[in-house]
Design an enzyme around this catalytic site. Structure first.
Site, PDB file in Angstrom:
ATOM      1  CE1 TYR A 130      -4.270  -1.071  -0.374  1.00 23.77           C
ATOM      2  CE2 TYR A 130      -3.628  -2.740   1.229  1.00 23.77           C
ATOM      3  CZ  TYR A 130      -4.515  -2.262   0.280  1.00 23.77           C
ATOM      4  OH  TYR A 130      -5.627  -2.985  -0.025  1.00 23.77           O
ATOM      5  CD  GLU A 216      -7.624 -30.108   4.269  1.00 24.28           C
ATOM      6  OE1 GLU A 216      -7.824 -29.660   3.126  1.00 24.28           O
ATOM      7  OE2 GLU A 216      -7.881 -31.290   4.587  1.00 24.28           O
ATOM      8  CG  ASP A 269     -11.188 -32.665   3.741  1.00 23.86           C
ATOM      9  OD1 ASP A 269     -11.784 -32.880   4.810  1.00 23.86           O
ATOM     10  OD2 ASP A 269     -11.404 -31.665   3.030  1.00 23.86           O
TER      11      ASP A 269
END
Length: 388
Positions: A130, A216, A269
């Site tokens: 920025y 996760e 997963d």
């Protein structure tokens, strides 16, 4: 409660027996801490080379290590993926139209870093972006340049006085002091604490945790919070990087390992993407291999969701997802990674996934019972040593 953690305690004793050998191997390749004066000297050396080239009426160049190539990475079971000593490089020329812009941007960020280190002040990567959004055009440009500079100077990013906003969260039996003296208590059962943006400044860590659980996905993490998991299986610590982990989440897991030396489990997963995320925590990534010694935790163990669990628990077919061609390619890529030779049980699990031709998210366990994950699955896995 002592029976609940019997296998976890047994695992911890095994880890402690091996820790001296692992840590000594890691220290052989770990660079010493870089002081501020060293950072300034290394930046000055880069600038001096540029000035020298100009004085000879030659076009200045910057030499960068190729951070994203597997050919530049070596594997060590005690460290993970780390950058080779004979790494290939690319050259940014100031007189070449295709590289002059990146050459200038690197010098711009180098100048900012020099001022930060010299004044002993800090800025985030977002602050740097920025400061001149039109020049950098995207946050990703700044992120990549900071990592390139860290690799080029062989200086950990935190020593460049550039911080990153954390995306991870942590909860459980943990208290510590931030570098500015702020006391952080992570023990609230209903809310989590953002991972510190200055993990290396953390001190006075207090915890009685028996284990750390890497989760996760944020949705699973929030579900465990809602189910009061950290209280039910107290004392423990949960942390999530909300998908692919940022550097701060990885630093925090490494900090907890270095401080507590308790087992660290991964709950991901049962799919190729989840396995890869677990591998990043355990063995690191190619792009950050130059800082592997500060980021990897080779003792991480796979708690779930295992493909063999999908079979064993008879997860309903309608809760499973067919593997896509992309999933199959990712599986083959994972099986070819150098660390799989040290993880035969992981390879067996991947072969089960291939045979099933299906994957499963952690949420698929709700098809067995709404609270199956926290009431049955995780307590039993921890009690009976169901990790690989």
């Amino acid at each position: 409660m002592s029976e609940q953690f019997l296998e976890v305690d047994r695992l911890r004793y095994e880890l402690l027996e091996n820790i001296n050998a692992v840590d000594s191997a890691s220290k052989l390749t770990k660079e010493d801490s870089v002081c501020s004066q060293d950072v300034l000297t290394r930046i000055e050396s880069v600038v001096l080379d540029i000035v020298t080239s100009l004085s000879r009426k030659e076009a200045p160049v910057l030499v960068l290590q190729n951070r994203n190539s597997w050919s530049n990475v070596s594997f060590d079971s005690a460290v993970g993926l780390h950058m080779s000593s004979d790494v290939s490089v690319s050259t940014l020329r100031s007189d070449c139209a295709s590289s002059v812009s990146r050459f200038a941007l690197i010098l711009k960020v180098l100048s900012t870093i020099y001022k930060l280190v010299q004044s002993n002040s800090y800025a985030t990567k977002r602050d740097i972006y920025y400061n001149d959004t039109q020049l950098f055009r995207s946050q990703k440009t700044v992120d990549a340049i900071v990592d390139d500079i860290s690799c080029m100077l062989r200086v950990p990013r935190r020593n460049l006085h550039v911080l990153a906003t954390s995306k991870g969260f942590i909860s459980g039996d943990l208290c510590y002091l931030e570098e500015d003296g702020t006391r952080i208590d992570c023990s609230s059962s209903s809310t989590a604490v953002p991972v510190s943006s200055n993990v290396c400044g953390i001190k006075n860590i207090l915890s009685s945790a028996k284990f750390v659980l890497i989760v996760e996905k944020d949705a699973t993490f929030q579900r465990l919070l809602d189910d009061d998991f950290c209280t039910k299986l107290s004392p423990c610590i949960m942390i999530t990087g909300k998908g692919i982990p940022d550097v701060n989440s990885r630093l925090m897991v490494r900090k907890l390992w270095d401080t507590l030396h308790v087992p660290i489990f991964a709950l991901v997963d049962g799919d190729p993407h989840g396995i890869e995320i677990m591998c990043i925590y355990k063995y690191g990534s190619v792009s950050m291999s130059f800082e592997a010694h500060n980021l990897t935790v080779p003792s991480v163990l796979w708690l779930g969701l295992l493909p063999s669990d999908i079979e064993r628990l008879r997860v309903p077919q309608e809760a499973l997802i067919p593997l896509t061609p992309r999933d199959e390619r990712k599986l083959q890529s994972l099986k070819s990674r150098p660390y799989l030779a040290y993880q035969p049980e992981w390879k067996k699990e991947m072969e089960i996934m291939e045979r099933l031709k299906h994957k499963a998210e952690i949420q698929s366990l709700t098809s067995i019972a709404p609270d199956f994950l926290t009431r049955v699955y995780l307590p039993n896995k921890l009690r009976y040593g169901g990790w690989v």
